[in-house]
Design an enzyme around this catalytic site. Structure first.
Site, PDB file in Angstrom:
ATOM      1  N   HIS A   1       0.852  -1.188   0.000  1.00 25.95           N
ATOM      2  CA  HIS A   1       0.000   0.000   0.000  1.00 25.95           C
ATOM      3  C   HIS A   1       0.882   1.230   0.000  1.00 25.95           C
ATOM      4  O   HIS A   1       1.948   1.225   0.624  1.00 25.95           O
ATOM      5  CB  HIS A   1      -0.919   0.014   1.234  1.00 25.95           C
ATOM      6  CG  HIS A   1      -2.083   0.923   1.080  1.00 25.95           C
ATOM      7  ND1 HIS A   1      -2.004   2.261   1.362  1.00 25.95           N
ATOM      8  CD2 HIS A   1      -3.341   0.695   0.625  1.00 25.95           C
ATOM      9  CE1 HIS A   1      -3.181   2.813   1.100  1.00 25.95           C
ATOM     10  NE2 HIS A   1      -4.004   1.891   0.642  1.00 25.95           N
TER      11      HIS A   1
ATOM     12  N   ASP B   1      -7.932  -5.498   0.002  1.00 23.71           N
ATOM     13  CA  ASP B   1      -8.387  -6.321  -1.126  1.00 23.71           C
ATOM     14  C   ASP B   1      -7.961  -7.776  -1.033  1.00 23.71           C
ATOM     15  O   ASP B   1      -8.397  -8.600  -1.828  1.00 23.71           O
ATOM     16  CB  ASP B   1      -7.858  -5.734  -2.441  1.00 23.71           C
ATOM     17  CG  ASP B   1      -8.493  -4.391  -2.740  1.00 23.71           C
ATOM     18  OD1 ASP B   1      -9.696  -4.258  -2.486  1.00 23.71           O
ATOM     19  OD2 ASP B   1      -7.800  -3.486  -3.220  1.00 23.71           O
TER      20      ASP B   1
HETATM   21  N1  CMC Z   1       4.187  -7.534  -4.712  1.00 19.07           N
HETATM   22  C1  CMC Z   1       5.548  -7.499  -4.881  1.00 19.07           C
HETATM   23  N2  CMC Z   1       6.287  -6.386  -4.761  1.00 19.07           N
HETATM   24  C2  CMC Z   1       5.649  -5.253  -4.441  1.00 19.07           C
HETATM   25  C3  CMC Z   1       4.248  -5.215  -4.243  1.00 19.07           C
HETATM   26  C4  CMC Z   1       3.534  -6.413  -4.380  1.00 19.07           C
HETATM   27  N3  CMC Z   1       2.216  -6.431  -4.213  1.00 19.07           N
HETATM   28  N4  CMC Z   1       3.872  -3.952  -3.932  1.00 19.07           N
HETATM   29  C5  CMC Z   1       5.007  -3.218  -3.953  1.00 19.07           C
HETATM   30  N5  CMC Z   1       6.076  -4.003  -4.250  1.00 19.07           N
HETATM   31  C6  CMC Z   1       7.480  -3.577  -4.311  1.00 19.07           C
HETATM   32  C7  CMC Z   1       7.756  -2.836  -5.606  1.00 19.07           C
HETATM   33  O1  CMC Z   1       8.217  -3.693  -6.629  1.00 19.07           O
HETATM   34  C8  CMC Z   1       8.805  -1.833  -5.172  1.00 19.07           C
HETATM   35  O2  CMC Z   1      10.041  -2.500  -5.138  1.00 19.07           O
HETATM   36  P1  CMC Z   1      11.404  -1.676  -5.489  1.00 19.07           P
HETATM   37  O3  CMC Z   1      11.516  -0.620  -4.448  1.00 19.07           O
HETATM   38  O4  CMC Z   1      12.468  -2.726  -5.408  1.00 19.07           O
HETATM   39  O5  CMC Z   1      11.202  -1.118  -6.861  1.00 19.07           O
HETATM   40  C9  CMC Z   1       8.416  -1.492  -3.733  1.00 19.07           C
HETATM   41  O6  CMC Z   1       7.689  -2.636  -3.263  1.00 19.07           O
HETATM   42  C10 CMC Z   1       7.548  -0.251  -3.609  1.00 19.07           C
HETATM   43  O7  CMC Z   1       6.457  -0.384  -4.508  1.00 19.07           O
HETATM   44  P2  CMC Z   1       5.817   0.808  -5.320  1.00 19.07           P
HETATM   45  O8  CMC Z   1       5.057   0.268  -6.474  1.00 19.07           O
HETATM   46  O9  CMC Z   1       6.886   1.835  -5.620  1.00 19.07           O
HETATM   47  O10 CMC Z   1       4.854   1.413  -4.210  1.00 19.07           O
HETATM   48  P3  CMC Z   1       3.564   2.284  -4.458  1.00 19.07           P
HETATM   49  O11 CMC Z   1       3.292   2.965  -3.188  1.00 19.07           O
HETATM   50  O12 CMC Z   1       3.727   3.128  -5.668  1.00 19.07           O
HETATM   51  O13 CMC Z   1       2.427   1.205  -4.793  1.00 19.07           O
HETATM   52  C11 CMC Z   1       0.615  -0.300  -4.632  1.00 19.07           C
HETATM   53  C12 CMC Z   1       1.439   0.799  -3.925  1.00 19.07           C
HETATM   54  C13 CMC Z   1      -0.625  -0.608  -3.812  1.00 19.07           C
HETATM   55  C14 CMC Z   1       0.168   0.183  -6.022  1.00 19.07           C
HETATM   56  C15 CMC Z   1       1.503  -1.561  -4.773  1.00 19.07           C
HETATM   57  O14 CMC Z   1       1.877  -2.037  -3.497  1.00 19.07           O
HETATM   58  C16 CMC Z   1       0.814  -2.666  -5.570  1.00 19.07           C
HETATM   59  O15 CMC Z   1       0.881  -2.654  -6.817  1.00 19.07           O
HETATM   60  N6  CMC Z   1       0.119  -3.644  -4.884  1.00 19.07           N
HETATM   61  C17 CMC Z   1      -0.648  -4.659  -5.562  1.00 19.07           C
HETATM   62  C18 CMC Z   1      -2.003  -4.073  -5.979  1.00 19.07           C
HETATM   63  C19 CMC Z   1      -2.931  -3.882  -4.807  1.00 19.07           C
HETATM   64  O16 CMC Z   1      -3.098  -4.745  -3.955  1.00 19.07           O
HETATM   65  N7  CMC Z   1      -3.594  -2.720  -4.800  1.00 19.07           N
HETATM   66  C20 CMC Z   1      -4.629  -2.398  -3.775  1.00 19.07           C
HETATM   67  C21 CMC Z   1      -4.227  -1.266  -2.893  1.00 19.07           C
HETATM   68  S1  CMC Z   1      -5.306  -1.096  -1.444  1.00 19.07           S
HETATM   69  C22 CMC Z   1      -6.887  -0.727  -2.044  1.00 19.07           C
HETATM   70  C23 CMC Z   1      -6.970   0.426  -2.963  1.00 19.07           C
HETATM   71  O17 CMC Z   1      -6.314   1.450  -2.793  1.00 19.07           O
HETATM   72  O18 CMC Z   1      -7.762   0.373  -3.894  1.00 19.07           O
END
Ligand code: CMC
Length: 428
Positions: free
Chosen positions: A306, A363
């Site tokens: 998140h 989720d």
């Molecule tokens: N699985 C594996 N690696 C992950 C995941 C994951 N679910 N989420 C983040 N990472 C890693 C990512 O690869 C990155 O690694 P590095 O620093 O080595 O590049 C690091 O963690 C930080 O990730 P980010 O994408 O830069 O973080 P963000 O804050 O931009 O993204 C997020 C947040 C929710 C989009 C992301 O965690 C994600 O894609 N999760 C899966 C989708 C998901 O479950 N979304 C629902 C969110 S909660 C409900 C809502 O808001 O609707």
């Protein structure tokens, strides 16, 4: 309130930037005058360090895993109150008295029907259309049907539009489902609760009496509460940005629905269950964890991680408890729940997920309950949109009521070509 300041020195010029303190949470540096004073912008794509607005609705402490609506914790609200109560709280700032709640629920129930012509609007969609596509279209179309509630400068019209949106969303969602399975639309039954009525419109048929299962009703109502608002997430910011131009509320909420649909946001509940089904059995979990950690593989654990929570999402804790209750009450033995539990445990003990502070989010478990209740995966994000509508309209109302409100207009760091001469087609 600004009683402190920081000084930024650019080209030997000291620029004083006020610090504003909220009720709780980090202070913010007020950069509103920075461009005028320094001829510089700040650069923050993804808004990782930028507060886009002031709000009194929802507070999140991502490090501690805290979520408060108007000061009340999500754990208490989901345990002790109903979705209608939480809706009243978000819209009005205080918990309702018994009489206020009765009155509010009655008002919402008076708006549950859709203009009859909207039923024909549905028939323009293909039967296999994703219900989120239908929802975007139908909610946007409401502005063509309810002209008496589109003048956003009139608080009374704003209230009516807000009530209409909250009340009609279950009807719109249930009709999207009915259309996809080829069953007749069900009219609302206002003698039922908000959630009971939605269940009946979704799973009932005109030929038979539909008995609302109280366990399912309570679980779904709690799921709605868990999704009611979540501060300045992508879809809420979209609603605010769309609304900042003065667009009508129905168009703004349609924009929010479009944003919510993405798999990184509300679409994750559908993606999470699809992922758990693909994993299928606990022995395959290590393979998928390895994929999630592999930089060269785009696969991510859906329902994990998140932007704000760097701790367990408090909504996921309530959701996990609710899954257990629902599966037991419905006597459903879903092997996917076991896969989810083991996946969570393995990920939470893995250095990659520990180091990056990746925890289950709302989720991760919601799909298992929704599937046990009988919703197809394509409806999951629709249910999220239905519940989030109250947060969207509350945030939109808060923004429009603010006398200092301006159109949202971010700037950019331009890295394209500088000005150059046009080359005629014959010379290229
Ligand atoms: N699985 C594996 N690696 C992950 C995941 C994951 N679910 N989420 C983040 N990472 C890693 C990512 O690869 C990155 O690694 P590095 O620093 O080595 O590049 C690091 O963690 C930080 O990730 P980010 O994408 O830069 O973080 P963000 O804050 O931009 O993204 C997020 C947040 C929710 C989009 C992301 O965690 C994600 O894609 N999760 C899966 C989708 C998901 O479950 N979304 C629902 C969110 S909660 C409900 C809502 O808001 O609707």
């Amino acid at each position: 309130m600004a009683d402190k300041a920081v000084t930024l020195t650019i080209d030997n010029q000291a620029i004083e930037l006020p610090i504003i303190t909220g009720t709780v949470g980090p202070d913010v540096i007020d950069i509103r005058k920075l461009y005028a004073q320094s001829d510089r912008f700040t650069f923050d794509p993804g808004f990782t360090s930028t507060a886009s607005c002031e709000s009194q609705l929802t507070y999140i402490d991502g490090d501690q895993g805290v979520l408060l609506h108007r000061g009340y914790s999500i754990e208490q609200l989901s345990e002790e109150s109903s979705f209608m109560e939480v809706s009243y709280l978000l819209l009005n700032g205080e918990l309702p008295s018994k009489a206020e709640l009765k009155d509010f629920s009655y008002t919402i129930s008076r708006h549950t029907m859709l203009h009859e012509q909207l039923a024909t609007f549905y028939r323009g969609f293909r039967r296999d259309a994703h219900p989120m596509a239908i929802m975007c279209g139908v909610v946007g179309a409401l502005s063509a049907f309810y002209h008496d509630s589109t003048d956003i400068s009139d608080p009374q019209q704003r209230t009516i539009a807000s009530h209409r949106l909250i009340a009609k969303m279950p009807t719109i969602a249930a009709m999207a489902y009915k259309y996809s399975v080829g069953q007749p639309f069900m009219y609302p039954d206002n003698s039922l609760s908000y959630t009971g009525n939605f269940l009946r419109m979704t799973f009932g048929v005109p030929a038979e009496h539909y008995e609302v299962n109280p366990v399912v009703e309570q679980a779904l109502d709690r799921i709605f509460t868990l999704h009611a608002d979540h501060e300045q997430n992508a879809s809420t910011s979209t609603v605010r940005l769309a609304g900042s131009s003065g667009a009508n509320p129905f168009a703004c909420i349609a924009a929010g629905i479009a944003c919510l649909w993405g798999p990184a946001h509300g679409g994750a509940n559908e993606a999470a269950l699809n992922m758990l089904r693909e994993i299928g059995t606990p022995d395959k979990i290590p393979h998928y964890i390895a994929r999630a950690k592999d930089k060269n593989d785009p696969f991510r654990l859906m329902g994990f991680g998140h932007r704000v929570y760097k701790n367990y999402d408090p909504r996921a804790t309530v959701m996990q408890k609710t899954v257990r209750e629902v599966l037991t009450a419905l006597n459903v033995k879903d092997p996917i729940f076991e896969v989810a539990m083991q996946l969570e445990e393995m990920a939470l003990n893995d250095p990659y997920f520990i180091e990056k502070k990746l925890f289950p989010n709302v989720d991760f478990y919601s799909g298992i309950i929704l599937s046990a209740i009988g919703f197809p995966t394509t409806m999951f994000t629709v249910l999220f949109a239905l519940a989030r509508t109250v947060g969207w309209v509350a945030q939109w109302n808060e923004m429009i009521s603010d006398p200092g409100q301006k159109i949202g207009r971010p700037r950019q760091l331009y890295t394209g070509p500088a000005q150059r001469d046009y080359v005629p087609l014959s010379k290229r």
